[in-house]
Design an enzyme around this catalytic site. Structure first.
Site, short mmCIF file in Angstrom:
data_model
loop_
_atom_site.label_atom_id
_atom_site.label_comp_id
_atom_site.label_asym_id
_atom_site.label_seq_id
_atom_site.Cartn_x
_atom_site.Cartn_y
_atom_site.Cartn_z
N SER A 113 0.43 2.26 3.77
CA SER A 113 -0.21 3.00 2.68
C SER A 113 0.03 2.37 1.31
CB SER A 113 0.27 4.45 2.72
OG SER A 113 -0.49 5.22 1.82
N HIS A 114 0.67 3.12 0.43
CA HIS A 114 0.85 2.68 -0.96
C HIS A 114 2.09 1.79 -1.13
CE1 HIS A 114 2.91 6.29 0.08
NE2 HIS A 114 3.82 5.98 -0.81
N ASP A 278 -5.52 3.77 -2.80
CA ASP A 278 -4.25 3.12 -2.44
C ASP A 278 -4.43 2.07 -1.36
OD1 ASP A 278 -4.72 4.84 -0.31
OD2 ASP A 278 -2.59 5.16 0.06
N ASP A 280 -4.26 1.89 1.89
CA ASP A 280 -5.09 2.15 3.07
C ASP A 280 -6.29 3.03 2.77
OD1 ASP A 280 -3.34 4.28 2.61
OD2 ASP A 280 -3.42 4.92 4.69
N ASP A 282 -6.68 6.10 1.51
CA ASP A 282 -6.75 7.55 1.69
C ASP A 282 -6.37 8.34 0.44
OD1 ASP A 282 -4.08 6.94 1.88
OD2 ASP A 282 -3.76 7.97 3.80
N ARG A 283 -5.82 7.66 -0.57
CA ARG A 283 -5.46 8.37 -1.80
C ARG A 283 -6.49 8.13 -2.89
NH1 ARG A 283 0.99 8.46 -2.69
NH2 ARG A 283 1.55 8.79 -0.51
N LYS A 377 -6.96 12.20 4.75
CA LYS A 377 -7.37 12.29 3.36
C LYS A 377 -8.24 11.08 3.05
CE LYS A 377 -2.90 10.55 1.61
NZ LYS A 377 -1.89 10.80 2.66
C1 VG1 Z 1 4.14 10.89 0.91
C2 VG1 Z 1 3.46 12.05 0.20
C3 VG1 Z 1 2.72 12.91 1.20
C4 VG1 Z 1 1.73 12.02 1.98
C5 VG1 Z 1 2.45 10.85 2.60
C6 VG1 Z 1 1.50 9.89 3.26
O1 VG1 Z 1 5.07 11.39 1.85
O2 VG1 Z 1 4.40 12.83 -0.49
O3 VG1 Z 1 2.06 13.95 0.53
O4 VG1 Z 1 1.09 12.76 2.97
O5 VG1 Z 1 3.17 10.13 1.60
O6 VG1 Z 1 0.60 9.37 2.33
P1 VG1 Z 1 6.64 11.50 1.56
O7 VG1 Z 1 7.26 12.01 2.84
O8 VG1 Z 1 7.11 10.14 1.14
O9 VG1 Z 1 6.78 12.48 0.43
V1 VG1 Z 1 -0.12 7.87 2.60
O10 VG1 Z 1 -1.23 7.59 1.49
O11 VG1 Z 1 0.99 7.16 3.27
O12 VG1 Z 1 -0.76 7.89 4.08
CO CO Z 2 -2.34 6.01 1.93
#
Ligand code: VG1
Ligand code: CO
Length: 544
Positions: A113-114, A278, A280, A282-283, A377
């Site tokens: 992800s990010h 972000d 991947d 989804d954000r 998302k």
């Molecule tokens: C974070 C965010 C959460 C989100 C997750 C995956 O998790 O707070 O809201 O669903 O990332 O997002 P955490 O456990 O670090 O708070 V992403 O864009 O990875 O798929």
């Molecule tokens: Co993501």
């Protein structure tokens, strides 16, 4: 080609976190590490044998290599077909779209992800079920349990495939279809939004926008949809080429990491609309001229205006938000006479509600918004929703936001993250606050009277499954809240997230800067958890 059985050993800590298994690339590179997790997926999902799987990722370092490994293992485990995004690319929402559209037995998404990418940075893998959504906890727990028992995995001896050439090839008895990663997703977007009205907005010449793909996966999607299909000016998409290290950036669309974009929205010459996604895809981050829309507000505003969008013109069935997300959406749900569900953090908790038709829109404070069109998302979806809204209401972003606050009240919101903390100290801090909770209701914290305090647990209304330990929640008089939670996606030490919300019913009275408005609550939250004395941190690392 016969399957080969290779001996392996269980690895520590292959329990998927908030969003799959995320580790440093170095960890994934240990012989058998990725294979162990992938074999556990095949062993626990009996219907994969003879079935179809979707495979792709955000294009980060190690993506292509992992895809070759997984393809050989899929063939050796008897899959009949794997759909792979060309070049190994599939944004997370696009993967969800493809899983659903072709009714496959699930998908494997490769992403952290990010989190930053590169040889010294992060990688990740997760399994999505046939509904297109991240596996629920029952499934991830079964996969995790299996990773601890395995002593071998199955693979084929075969050369790497060409992931860049569209079309079908055979790998042993299995078919590998290299598909256009963008087309199905772009078609889905076209079915939800009024591309004609949006095109008129761009054609007017008076609407200036940029989309920052942050050298992550959404570049090709945004170029196809915004520039090719809707007619935004070429160059509207910035940093549109996916790079293995995201151009050394941090592909996290927030005020801290998308500074360049934020600067472009300032002042009289500022952009009318700017957005980013972000790693991947989804954000999303939504900005107007001199205006940042908090993700919590964005969810509430989309819900309040959904009837203006073709895909949602018949109204929405319900809303869900993750527990730490502000209660702005609750107020909209109340006005619409629908339910707003409060779920634990992580998109997997929305899946059952979406599948059952109980909700149409859902979101998280962490820049995640989505709907029942897929089961992840969806960053670009949110961006398109906003552009469609701007075209329909013919008002600037800031005006729409202000009118929303005037109608529903304003939920000031901020999140303070303390990163790479000593895991022991972070755990002790949480234990300390947890022990305080029962004594808090009725007492005062600063000027705030505590109404309730609990360790958030959730019972899924559809399947009755229970998830505890989802964050420490303190509800204050007047709708303010303080929440403490440890991240489940970090790859280094522990990350403490402190979520703060305060409600101003009469938004016409004040228009404060968020951090200033929330200062008293911020101080109360720091003091209550003894953040400085326990961790030595005087300031958070990231404020969003
Ligand atoms: C974070 C965010 C959460 C989100 C997750 C995956 O998790 O707070 O809201 O669903 O990332 O997002 P955490 O456990 O670090 O708070 V992403 O864009 O990875 O798929
Ligand atoms: Co993501």
């Amino acid at each position: 080609m016969d399957a080969k059985i290779i001996a392996t050993r269980p690895f520590d800590g292959q329990r998927p976190g908030t969003s799959g298994l995320r580790k440093k690339v170095k960890v994934f590179r240990q012989p058998g590490y990725l294979e162990n997790f992938v074999q556990a997926i095949f062993d626990t999902r009996a219907d994969l044998k003879g079935g179809v799987l979707v495979l792709g990722g955000d294009g980060r370092y190690y993506n292509r290599h992992a895809i070759q490994i997984i393809l050989r293992m899929a063939a050796a485990n008897g899959m009949s077909k794997v759909l792979v995004g060309q070049g190994g690319i599939l944004s997370t929402p696009a993967a969800s779209c493809v899983i659903r559209k072709y009714r496959t037995q699930g998908g494997i998404i490769l992403s952290a992800s990010h989190n930053p990418g590169g040889p010294d940075a992060d990688f990740g893998i997760k399994f999505n079920t046939p509904n297109g959504g991240p596996a629920p906890e029952t499934v991830t727990e079964a996969i995790y349990a299996r990773t601890g028992e395995l002593d071998s995995y199955r693979t084929l001896e075969a050369a790497d495939l060409d992931l860049d050439r569209l079309g079908e090839v055979k790998l042993g008895a299995m078919t590998v279809a290299i598909i256009d990663p963008v087309a199905d997703y772009a078609d889905l977007m076209e079915s939800l939004f009024d591309f004609t009205a949006m095109r008129r907005l761009f054609d007017s010449g008076a609407f200036k926008m940029r989309f920052d793909a942050m050298h992550a996966v959404t570049g090709p999607y945004a170029i196809e949809i915004l520039e090719n299909r809707i007619g935004a000016m070429p160059g509207t998409v910035m940093n549109g080429k996916p790079l293995e290290d995201f151009g050394k950036g941090h592909p996290d669309p927030n005020l801290a990491h998308a500074k360049e974009l934020v600067a472009m929205t300032k002042g009289a010459d500022g952009l009318d609309f700017a957005a980013a996604s972000d790693g991947d895809g989804d954000r999303n981050m939504i900005l107007g001229k001199d205006c940042f829309v908090t993700p919590s507000d964005s969810l509430a505003i989309l819900a309040a205006n959904a009837h203006l969008i073709p895909g949602y013109q018949d109204g929405i069935a319900g809303i869900a938000r993750s527990m730490p997300t502000s209660q702005a959406a609750d107020r909209v749900a109340e006005a619409l006479g629908i339910t707003c569900f409060e779920t634990p953090t992580g998109w997997k908790f929305f899946g059952n509600l979406l599948d059952a038709g109980r909700i149409t829109l859902c979101g998280e404070e962490s820049f995640g918004t989505g709907s029942d069109h897929v089961r992840e998302k969806d960053g670009l979806w949110a961006v398109l929703f906003w552009i469609n809204l701007l075209a329909a209401r013919k008002q600037p972003v800031a005006r729409i936001v202000r009118e929303h606050w005037h109608g529903f009240g304003r939920n000031y919101y901020t999140r303070h993250d303390y990163e790479a903390m000593d895991a022991q100290a972070a755990g002790d801090l949480m234990d300390y606050v947890r022990r305080l909770l029962p004594g808090l209701p009725g007492t005062k914290l600063g000027d705030y009277r505590v109404e309730y305090a609990d360790d958030f647990a959730y019972t899924d209304p559809i399947d009755g499954s229970r998830s505890g330990g989802q964050g420490l929640r303190i509800g204050l008089e007047g709708g303010s809240r303080i929440i403490y939670r440890l991240s489940g996606t970090g790859t280094q030490g522990a990350t403490l997230r402190v979520y703060l919300e305060s409600f101003e019913p009469d938004a016409t009275r004040h228009n404060w800067e968020t951090q200033a408005a929330m200062r008293p609550l911020i101080l109360v939250a720091r003091e209550l958890a003894q953040i400085e004395t326990r961790t030595g941190r005087t300031q958070p690392d990231v404020i969003t």
